[in-house]
Scaffold this motif. Structure first.
Motif, PDB file in Angstrom:
ATOM      1  N   LEU A  40       0.830  -1.197   0.000  1.00 64.79           N
ATOM      2  CA  LEU A  40       0.000   0.000   0.000  1.00 64.79           C
ATOM      3  C   LEU A  40       0.870   1.254   0.000  1.00 64.79           C
ATOM      4  O   LEU A  40       0.357   2.362   0.014  1.00 64.79           O
ATOM      5  CB  LEU A  40      -0.944  -0.006   1.214  1.00 64.79           C
ATOM      6  CG  LEU A  40      -1.903  -1.187   1.287  1.00 64.79           C
ATOM      7  CD1 LEU A  40      -2.717  -1.129   2.571  1.00 64.79           C
ATOM      8  CD2 LEU A  40      -2.808  -1.219   0.077  1.00 64.79           C
ATOM      9  N   GLY A  41       2.181   1.063   0.021  1.00 62.65           N
ATOM     10  CA  GLY A  41       3.137   2.158  -0.088  1.00 62.65           C
ATOM     11  C   GLY A  41       3.315   2.954   1.183  1.00 62.65           C
ATOM     12  O   GLY A  41       2.902   2.567   2.270  1.00 62.65           O
ATOM     13  N   GLY A  42       3.937   4.102   1.019  1.00 58.20           N
ATOM     14  CA  GLY A  42       4.167   5.015   2.124  1.00 58.20           C
ATOM     15  C   GLY A  42       5.367   4.647   2.973  1.00 58.20           C
ATOM     16  O   GLY A  42       6.069   3.676   2.711  1.00 58.20           O
ATOM     17  N   LYS A  43       5.599   5.446   3.989  1.00 54.66           N
ATOM     18  CA  LYS A  43       6.629   5.211   5.005  1.00 54.66           C
ATOM     19  C   LYS A  43       5.966   5.430   6.355  1.00 54.66           C
ATOM     20  O   LYS A  43       5.535   6.544   6.667  1.00 54.66           O
ATOM     21  CB  LYS A  43       7.792   6.195   4.851  1.00 54.66           C
ATOM     22  CG  LYS A  43       8.566   6.035   3.571  1.00 54.66           C
ATOM     23  CD  LYS A  43       9.519   4.883   3.672  1.00 54.66           C
ATOM     24  CE  LYS A  43      10.372   4.829   2.407  1.00 54.66           C
ATOM     25  NZ  LYS A  43      11.179   3.653   2.358  1.00 54.66           N
ATOM     26  N   TRP A  44       5.836   4.367   7.144  1.00 47.19           N
ATOM     27  CA  TRP A  44       5.046   4.398   8.363  1.00 47.19           C
ATOM     28  C   TRP A  44       5.832   3.858   9.546  1.00 47.19           C
ATOM     29  O   TRP A  44       6.702   3.020   9.394  1.00 47.19           O
ATOM     30  CB  TRP A  44       3.765   3.586   8.170  1.00 47.19           C
ATOM     31  CG  TRP A  44       3.023   4.005   6.955  1.00 47.19           C
ATOM     32  CD1 TRP A  44       3.017   3.373   5.741  1.00 47.19           C
ATOM     33  CD2 TRP A  44       2.209   5.157   6.803  1.00 47.19           C
ATOM     34  NE1 TRP A  44       2.237   4.069   4.851  1.00 47.19           N
ATOM     35  CE2 TRP A  44       1.727   5.165   5.474  1.00 47.19           C
ATOM     36  CE3 TRP A  44       1.830   6.189   7.642  1.00 47.19           C
ATOM     37  CZ2 TRP A  44       0.892   6.160   4.991  1.00 47.19           C
ATOM     38  CZ3 TRP A  44       0.996   7.177   7.163  1.00 47.19           C
ATOM     39  CH2 TRP A  44       0.541   7.156   5.850  1.00 47.19           C
ATOM     40  N   LYS A  45       5.447   4.319  10.750  1.00 43.66           N
ATOM     41  CA  LYS A  45       6.052   3.841  11.998  1.00 43.66           C
ATOM     42  C   LYS A  45       5.182   2.794  12.679  1.00 43.66           C
ATOM     43  O   LYS A  45       5.686   1.815  13.211  1.00 43.66           O
ATOM     44  CB  LYS A  45       6.247   5.002  12.972  1.00 43.66           C
ATOM     45  CG  LYS A  45       7.267   6.012  12.565  1.00 43.66           C
ATOM     46  CD  LYS A  45       7.358   7.067  13.655  1.00 43.66           C
ATOM     47  CE  LYS A  45       8.327   8.147  13.343  1.00 43.66           C
ATOM     48  NZ  LYS A  45       8.403   9.135  14.428  1.00 43.66           N
ATOM     49  N   GLN A  46       3.887   3.061  12.731  1.00 44.74           N
ATOM     50  CA  GLN A  46       2.948   2.174  13.416  1.00 44.74           C
ATOM     51  C   GLN A  46       1.659   2.125  12.630  1.00 44.74           C
ATOM     52  O   GLN A  46       1.338   3.044  11.871  1.00 44.74           O
ATOM     53  CB  GLN A  46       2.634   2.673  14.825  1.00 44.74           C
ATOM     54  CG  GLN A  46       3.746   2.502  15.805  1.00 44.74           C
ATOM     55  CD  GLN A  46       3.289   2.926  17.183  1.00 44.74           C
ATOM     56  OE1 GLN A  46       2.951   4.081  17.405  1.00 44.74           O
ATOM     57  NE2 GLN A  46       3.286   1.993  18.112  1.00 44.74           N
ATOM     58  N   LEU A  47       0.877   1.053  12.868  1.00 44.99           N
ATOM     59  CA  LEU A  47      -0.412   0.950  12.202  1.00 44.99           C
ATOM     60  C   LEU A  47      -1.422   0.256  13.099  1.00 44.99           C
ATOM     61  O   LEU A  47      -1.065  -0.430  14.057  1.00 44.99           O
ATOM     62  CB  LEU A  47      -0.290   0.222  10.865  1.00 44.99           C
ATOM     63  CG  LEU A  47       0.196  -1.230  10.868  1.00 44.99           C
ATOM     64  CD1 LEU A  47      -0.944  -2.203  11.112  1.00 44.99           C
ATOM     65  CD2 LEU A  47       0.841  -1.534   9.542  1.00 44.99           C
ATOM     66  N   ALA A  48      -2.676   0.473  12.779  1.00 47.22           N
ATOM     67  CA  ALA A  48      -3.784  -0.202  13.461  1.00 47.22           C
ATOM     68  C   ALA A  48      -4.918  -0.341  12.448  1.00 47.22           C
ATOM     69  O   ALA A  48      -5.091   0.502  11.585  1.00 47.22           O
ATOM     70  CB  ALA A  48      -4.259   0.604  14.664  1.00 47.22           C
ATOM     71  N   VAL A  49      -5.667  -1.416  12.580  1.00 47.01           N
ATOM     72  CA  VAL A  49      -6.806  -1.668  11.699  1.00 47.01           C
ATOM     73  C   VAL A  49      -8.051  -1.787  12.563  1.00 47.01           C
ATOM     74  O   VAL A  49      -8.026  -2.418  13.627  1.00 47.01           O
ATOM     75  CB  VAL A  49      -6.608  -2.957  10.879  1.00 47.01           C
ATOM     76  CG1 VAL A  49      -7.811  -3.244  10.018  1.00 47.01           C
ATOM     77  CG2 VAL A  49      -5.372  -2.849  10.021  1.00 47.01           C
ATOM     78  N   ALA A  50      -9.132  -1.174  12.108  1.00 47.49           N
ATOM     79  CA  ALA A  50     -10.404  -1.230  12.837  1.00 47.49           C
ATOM     80  C   ALA A  50     -11.536  -1.422  11.837  1.00 47.49           C
ATOM     81  O   ALA A  50     -11.395  -1.114  10.653  1.00 47.49           O
ATOM     82  CB  ALA A  50     -10.614   0.046  13.627  1.00 47.49           C
TER      83      ALA A  50
END
Length: 71
Positions: A40-50
């Motif tokens: 899904l691309g990008g540059k991320w540190k943390q994620l959460a799904v809801a």
């Protein structure tokens, strides 16, 4: 960092931050067979799904600039 949730069909979807910093995800079909990883691309540190009120999955992530985004 990873997050697992059930989609509208009741099938699991997994989201992870890869070594490249991008969000990657994969999901199962009705038979339980996992599909290929998709970026899904990008540059991320943390994620959460809801799951939202319509039963759809929503991904939230903290970017490298420390802002929270609905990815």
């Amino acid at each position: 960092m990873s997050s697992l949730a059930l989609n509208q069909d009741g099938c699991p979807e997994m989201f992870v931050i890869g070594e490249d910093g991008a969000v990657w995800h994969r999901w199962t079909d009705a038979t339980g067979t996992w599909g290929s990883w998709a970026s899904l691309g990008g540059k991320w540190k943390q994620l959460a799904v809801a799951t939202n009120k319509d039963g759809q999955l929503e991904l939230f992530a903290i970017g490298m600039d420390d802002t929270i985004r609905n990815a």
